[in-house]
Each structure stands twice: as C-alpha cells, then as structure tokens.
Design a protein around this motif. Structure first.
Motif, short mmCIF file in Angstrom:
data_model
loop_
_atom_site.label_atom_id
_atom_site.label_comp_id
_atom_site.label_asym_id
_atom_site.label_seq_id
_atom_site.Cartn_x
_atom_site.Cartn_y
_atom_site.Cartn_z
N ALA A 42 -7.69 6.88 -10.36
CA ALA A 42 -6.59 7.51 -9.62
C ALA A 42 -6.74 7.25 -8.12
CB ALA A 42 -6.56 9.01 -9.91
N ILE A 43 -7.96 7.36 -7.61
CA ILE A 43 -8.22 7.08 -6.20
C ILE A 43 -7.92 5.61 -5.91
CG2 ILE A 43 -10.03 6.90 -4.44
CD1 ILE A 43 -11.32 9.39 -5.79
N TYR A 44 -8.36 4.73 -6.79
CA TYR A 44 -8.11 3.29 -6.63
C TYR A 44 -6.61 3.02 -6.52
CZ TYR A 44 -7.25 -1.50 -8.13
OH TYR A 44 -6.77 -2.78 -8.22
N HIS A 45 -5.83 3.55 -7.44
CA HIS A 45 -4.39 3.30 -7.43
C HIS A 45 -3.72 3.87 -6.17
CE1 HIS A 45 -3.99 1.17 -11.16
NE2 HIS A 45 -4.75 2.07 -11.76
N ALA A 46 -4.15 5.02 -5.73
CA ALA A 46 -3.58 5.60 -4.51
C ALA A 46 -3.93 4.75 -3.29
CB ALA A 46 -4.09 7.03 -4.32
N LEU A 47 -5.19 4.34 -3.18
CA LEU A 47 -5.59 3.50 -2.04
C LEU A 47 -4.90 2.15 -2.08
CD1 LEU A 47 -9.43 4.28 -1.85
CD2 LEU A 47 -7.63 5.07 -0.30
N LYS A 48 -4.78 1.56 -3.25
CA LYS A 48 -4.11 0.26 -3.36
C LYS A 48 -2.64 0.38 -2.97
CE LYS A 48 -5.05 -3.28 -4.50
NZ LYS A 48 -5.34 -4.45 -3.69
N ALA A 49 -1.98 1.45 -3.37
CA ALA A 49 -0.57 1.64 -3.02
C ALA A 49 -0.41 1.75 -1.51
CB ALA A 49 -0.01 2.88 -3.73
N VAL A 50 -1.27 2.52 -0.88
CA VAL A 50 -1.19 2.67 0.57
C VAL A 50 -1.49 1.33 1.26
CG1 VAL A 50 -2.21 3.82 2.57
CG2 VAL A 50 -1.71 5.13 0.51
N ASP A 51 -2.47 0.59 0.74
CA ASP A 51 -2.80 -0.72 1.32
C ASP A 51 -1.62 -1.68 1.18
OD1 ASP A 51 -4.68 -2.58 2.54
OD2 ASP A 51 -4.66 -3.59 0.59
N LEU A 56 0.61 -2.98 14.93
CA LEU A 56 -0.16 -3.91 14.12
C LEU A 56 -1.64 -3.57 14.18
CD1 LEU A 56 -0.03 -6.43 12.32
CD2 LEU A 56 -0.25 -7.80 14.39
N ASN A 57 -2.14 -3.22 15.36
CA ASN A 57 -3.55 -2.84 15.50
C ASN A 57 -3.86 -1.57 14.71
OD1 ASN A 57 -4.35 -5.01 17.06
ND2 ASN A 57 -3.80 -4.00 18.97
N LEU A 58 -2.96 -0.60 14.74
CA LEU A 58 -3.16 0.63 13.97
C LEU A 58 -3.18 0.34 12.47
CD1 LEU A 58 -0.90 3.11 15.96
CD2 LEU A 58 -3.41 3.14 15.80
N LEU A 59 -2.30 -0.55 12.04
CA LEU A 59 -2.29 -0.92 10.62
C LEU A 59 -3.58 -1.64 10.23
CD1 LEU A 59 1.42 -2.02 10.19
CD2 LEU A 59 0.27 -0.17 8.97
N ARG A 60 -4.07 -2.49 11.10
CA ARG A 60 -5.35 -3.17 10.82
C ARG A 60 -6.46 -2.14 10.63
NH1 ARG A 60 -4.65 -7.49 15.20
NH2 ARG A 60 -4.05 -9.31 14.00
N GLN A 61 -6.52 -1.17 11.54
CA GLN A 61 -7.55 -0.13 11.43
C GLN A 61 -7.41 0.64 10.12
OE1 GLN A 61 -7.03 2.25 14.93
NE2 GLN A 61 -8.25 0.90 16.22
N ALA A 62 -6.18 0.99 9.77
CA ALA A 62 -5.94 1.73 8.54
C ALA A 62 -6.38 0.92 7.33
CB ALA A 62 -4.47 2.12 8.43
N ARG A 63 -6.05 -0.38 7.33
CA ARG A 63 -6.41 -1.22 6.19
C ARG A 63 -7.92 -1.43 6.11
NH1 ARG A 63 -3.14 -6.22 5.00
NH2 ARG A 63 -3.77 -5.66 2.90
N GLU A 64 -8.60 -1.45 7.24
CA GLU A 64 -10.06 -1.54 7.21
C GLU A 64 -10.65 -0.28 6.56
OE1 GLU A 64 -11.31 -2.29 11.24
OE2 GLU A 64 -10.42 -4.30 11.23
N ARG A 65 -10.10 0.87 6.91
CA ARG A 65 -10.58 2.13 6.31
C ARG A 65 -10.25 2.18 4.82
NH1 ARG A 65 -8.67 5.13 11.48
NH2 ARG A 65 -10.58 5.05 12.68
N LEU A 87 -12.01 1.66 -0.89
CA LEU A 87 -11.99 0.89 -2.14
C LEU A 87 -13.39 0.40 -2.50
CD1 LEU A 87 -8.67 -1.05 -1.59
CD2 LEU A 87 -9.13 0.58 -3.43
N ARG A 88 -14.14 -0.04 -1.51
CA ARG A 88 -15.51 -0.47 -1.80
C ARG A 88 -16.37 0.71 -2.25
NH1 ARG A 88 -14.03 -3.75 2.31
NH2 ARG A 88 -14.81 -2.41 3.95
N ALA A 89 -16.12 1.88 -1.70
CA ALA A 89 -16.92 3.06 -2.05
C ALA A 89 -16.75 3.45 -3.51
CB ALA A 89 -16.54 4.24 -1.14
N ILE A 90 -15.58 3.20 -4.07
CA ILE A 90 -15.37 3.53 -5.48
C ILE A 90 -15.55 2.30 -6.38
CG2 ILE A 90 -13.88 5.52 -5.05
CD1 ILE A 90 -11.52 3.63 -5.92
#
Length: 86
Positions: free
Chosen positions: A10-19, A50-59, A64-67
């Motif tokens: 569930a976490i994976y799908h939520a993070l992927k959707a936001v990404d 664009l910079n804010l989106l980059r930061q968000a995608r890095e997080r 995603l790596r954590a799960i």
C-alpha cells in the motif's frame, strides 16, 4: 489487522502514484513553461517549482528504497519499468 507485506504494498503504490504525478508536473514545467533542467540556471517561478519537485522526488525515492520497492515493483503489472523500452 493488515500484515507487513500488505502495508508495504500500500505504501509502495501511494509513493509511486505521487512520484508519477511529480514526474508529470516536471515534464509539464519543462515542456510548457521552459523550466531549465540545469540546477545552476537563473531562478524563475518554473525553475523554483522544478527544484521543489526534484527534492520531493528524491524523498519519494528514499521512501521507496526504505520499503525495498524493487522487490515489490517486480510484481507491479502497471509499472513502466515492466513495459520494456518499446
């Protein structure tokens, strides 16, 4: 009670959707508003976004790596990585 595997999926799908939303916004900023991909580019509202989106995608990537998303992604039927390079 939800088991750990179901919670991680569930976490994976939520993070992927936001990404995916962030990726679409990045593409829009670059293609439609001329946001500069160069991190050292002159500041504009599009480049700031664009910079804010980059930061968000890095997080998101960290989450995603954590799960251990690579393991989950292998069974993700809608993942672009599973569609080949066409």
């Amino acid at each position: 009670m939800v088991d750990d595997t179901a919670r991680d999926r569930a976490i994976y799908h939520a993070l992927k959707a936001v990404d995916e939303v962030a990726a679409a916004l990045q593409t829009h900023l670059i293609e439609e508003h001329g946001a500069d991909l160069d991190r050292a580019a002159a500041l504009s509202s599009s480049s700031n976004s664009l910079n804010l989106l980059r930061q968000a995608r890095e997080r998101l990537g960290e989450g995603l790596r954590a799960i251990e998303a690579d393991d989950i992604a292998e069974s993700d039927a809608i993942s672009l990585r599973n569609q080949g390079s066409g």
